[in-house]
Design a protein around this motif. Structure first.
Motif, PDB file in Angstrom:
ATOM      1  N   ALA A 182       5.740   8.431  -2.349  1.00 47.14           N
ATOM      2  CA  ALA A 182       4.809   8.093  -1.268  1.00 47.14           C
ATOM      3  C   ALA A 182       5.547   7.291  -0.207  1.00 47.14           C
ATOM      4  CB  ALA A 182       3.639   7.259  -1.802  1.00 47.14           C
ATOM      5  N   THR A 183       4.865   7.073   0.904  1.00 53.12           N
ATOM      6  CA  THR A 183       5.338   6.091   1.870  1.00 53.12           C
ATOM      7  C   THR A 183       4.664   4.771   1.536  1.00 53.12           C
ATOM      8  OG1 THR A 183       5.671   7.759   3.575  1.00 53.12           O
ATOM      9  CG2 THR A 183       5.489   5.474   4.296  1.00 53.12           C
ATOM     10  N   TYR A 184       5.472   3.739   1.422  1.00 46.03           N
ATOM     11  CA  TYR A 184       4.978   2.430   1.024  1.00 46.03           C
ATOM     12  C   TYR A 184       4.926   1.511   2.247  1.00 46.03           C
ATOM     13  CZ  TYR A 184       5.270   3.683  -3.867  1.00 46.03           C
ATOM     14  OH  TYR A 184       5.055   4.281  -5.093  1.00 46.03           O
ATOM     15  N   PHE A 185       3.794   0.840   2.382  1.00 48.83           N
ATOM     16  CA  PHE A 185       3.561  -0.042   3.507  1.00 48.83           C
ATOM     17  C   PHE A 185       3.324  -1.467   3.033  1.00 48.83           C
ATOM     18  CE2 PHE A 185       2.979   3.206   6.733  1.00 48.83           C
ATOM     19  CZ  PHE A 185       2.590   4.310   6.003  1.00 48.83           C
ATOM     20  N   CYS A 186       3.740  -2.396   3.865  1.00 49.90           N
ATOM     21  CA  CYS A 186       3.502  -3.817   3.653  1.00 49.90           C
ATOM     22  C   CYS A 186       2.478  -4.272   4.697  1.00 49.90           C
ATOM     23  CB  CYS A 186       4.827  -4.553   3.826  1.00 49.90           C
ATOM     24  SG  CYS A 186       4.737  -6.326   3.944  1.00 49.90           S
ATOM     25  N   ALA A 187       1.596  -5.185   4.307  1.00 51.28           N
ATOM     26  CA  ALA A 187       0.584  -5.668   5.239  1.00 51.28           C
ATOM     27  C   ALA A 187       0.305  -7.143   5.004  1.00 51.28           C
ATOM     28  CB  ALA A 187      -0.701  -4.867   5.090  1.00 51.28           C
ATOM     29  N   LEU A 188      -0.162  -7.804   6.062  1.00 45.23           N
ATOM     30  CA  LEU A 188      -0.461  -9.232   5.989  1.00 45.23           C
ATOM     31  C   LEU A 188      -1.800  -9.542   6.653  1.00 45.23           C
ATOM     32  CD1 LEU A 188       2.748  -8.864   7.058  1.00 45.23           C
ATOM     33  CD2 LEU A 188       2.737 -11.304   6.589  1.00 45.23           C
ATOM     34  N   ASP A 189      -2.422 -10.596   6.182  1.00 45.28           N
ATOM     35  CA  ASP A 189      -3.621 -11.100   6.835  1.00 45.28           C
ATOM     36  C   ASP A 189      -3.782 -12.583   6.521  1.00 45.28           C
ATOM     37  OD1 ASP A 189      -6.131  -9.796   8.320  1.00 45.28           O
ATOM     38  OD2 ASP A 189      -6.810 -11.495   7.096  1.00 45.28           O
ATOM     39  N   LEU A 190      -4.433 -13.290   7.447  1.00 47.34           N
ATOM     40  CA  LEU A 190      -4.642 -14.722   7.246  1.00 47.34           C
ATOM     41  C   LEU A 190      -5.614 -15.015   6.113  1.00 47.34           C
ATOM     42  CD1 LEU A 190      -4.781 -16.272  10.831  1.00 47.34           C
ATOM     43  CD2 LEU A 190      -3.273 -16.962   8.958  1.00 47.34           C
ATOM     44  N   LEU A 191      -6.537 -14.113   5.871  1.00 42.04           N
ATOM     45  CA  LEU A 191      -7.523 -14.339   4.819  1.00 42.04           C
ATOM     46  C   LEU A 191      -6.975 -13.870   3.479  1.00 42.04           C
ATOM     47  CD1 LEU A 191     -10.793 -13.180   6.616  1.00 42.04           C
ATOM     48  CD2 LEU A 191      -9.942 -15.514   6.296  1.00 42.04           C
ATOM     49  N   ASN A 192      -7.314 -14.593   2.433  1.00 44.04           N
ATOM     50  CA  ASN A 192      -6.967 -14.132   1.096  1.00 44.04           C
ATOM     51  C   ASN A 192      -7.631 -12.786   0.826  1.00 44.04           C
ATOM     52  OD1 ASN A 192      -5.296 -16.238   0.246  1.00 44.04           O
ATOM     53  ND2 ASN A 192      -7.026 -17.464  -0.432  1.00 44.04           N
TER      54      ASN A 192
ATOM     55  N   PHE B 210       0.848  -1.178   0.000  1.00 43.33           N
ATOM     56  CA  PHE B 210       0.000   0.000   0.000  1.00 43.33           C
ATOM     57  C   PHE B 210       0.890   1.236   0.000  1.00 43.33           C
ATOM     58  CE2 PHE B 210      -4.026  -2.105   1.009  1.00 43.33           C
ATOM     59  CZ  PHE B 210      -3.549  -3.351   1.383  1.00 43.33           C
ATOM     60  N   ARG B 211       0.337   2.354  -0.415  1.00 44.06           N
ATOM     61  CA  ARG B 211       1.104   3.577  -0.349  1.00 44.06           C
ATOM     62  C   ARG B 211       0.211   4.735   0.043  1.00 44.06           C
ATOM     63  NH1 ARG B 211       2.638   4.472  -6.765  1.00 44.06           N
ATOM     64  NH2 ARG B 211       0.544   5.110  -7.482  1.00 44.06           N
ATOM     65  N   GLN B 212       0.843   5.743   0.586  1.00 46.99           N
ATOM     66  CA  GLN B 212       0.084   6.893   1.071  1.00 46.99           C
ATOM     67  C   GLN B 212       0.920   8.148   0.952  1.00 46.99           C
ATOM     68  OE1 GLN B 212      -1.273   6.625   5.161  1.00 46.99           O
ATOM     69  NE2 GLN B 212      -3.111   7.826   4.666  1.00 46.99           N
ATOM     70  N   THR B 213       0.271   9.215   0.521  1.00 50.86           N
ATOM     71  CA  THR B 213       0.883  10.536   0.505  1.00 50.86           C
ATOM     72  C   THR B 213       0.076  11.430   1.445  1.00 50.86           C
ATOM     73  OG1 THR B 213      -0.427  11.134  -1.435  1.00 50.86           O
ATOM     74  CG2 THR B 213       1.794  10.299  -1.821  1.00 50.86           C
ATOM     75  N   PRO B 214       0.692  12.475   1.964  1.00 50.88           N
ATOM     76  CA  PRO B 214      -0.008  13.348   2.914  1.00 50.88           C
ATOM     77  C   PRO B 214      -1.320  13.882   2.356  1.00 50.88           C
ATOM     78  CG  PRO B 214       2.321  13.837   2.920  1.00 50.88           C
ATOM     79  CD  PRO B 214       2.092  12.878   1.796  1.00 50.88           C
TER      80      PRO B 214
END
Length: 124
Positions: free
Chosen positions: A92-102, A37-41
């Motif tokens: 942007a600031t780039y984020f990594c994320a995880l979840d058990l569900l697809n 994911f990414r985000q800018t102000p």
């Protein structure tokens, strides 16, 4: 304790390439769907690419399709994002994320665990 750490951000010139990595510990990596994911102000966080546990099912947003490639290495507990043909709009600031569900839509509310982010600046 789950830890998610992104790396690889930095400054690159427009038209250049950059590779991001995300390592996760404290969980069984290959059981989790993952996303970038990414985000800018002032803007909402944007889901740009996701990949399921099968390492085959992927999603790319229109903004990065054809330029970014997501992959994961279960032996290294690492998620990657290869970025090419970068433009100033990719800053942007780039984020990594995880979840058990697809993932379903690659939206941020689908993911439970998040890293702190790594910043990418594309200069023209």
């Amino acid at each position: 304790q789950v830890q998610v750490v992104e790396s690889g951000g930095g400054e690159v010139q427009a038209g250049g390439s950059l590779n991001l990595s995300c390592t996760a510990s404290g969980l069984t990596f290959d059981e989790y769907a993952m996303g970038w994911f990414r985000q800018t102000p002032g803007k909402e966080r944007e889901g740009i690419s996701c990949i399921n546990r099968d390492r085959i099912t992927t999603y790319y947003s229109d903004s990065v399709k054809g330029r970014f490639t997501i992959s994961r290495d279960h032996a290294k507990n690492t998620l990657y994002l290869q970025m090419s043909s970068l433009t100033a709009e990719d800053t942007a600031t780039y984020f990594c994320a995880l979840d058990l569900l697809n993932f379903a839509d690659c939206s941020d509310d689908e993911f439970r665990y998040w890293g702190q982010g790594t910043h990418v600046t594309v200069s023209s």
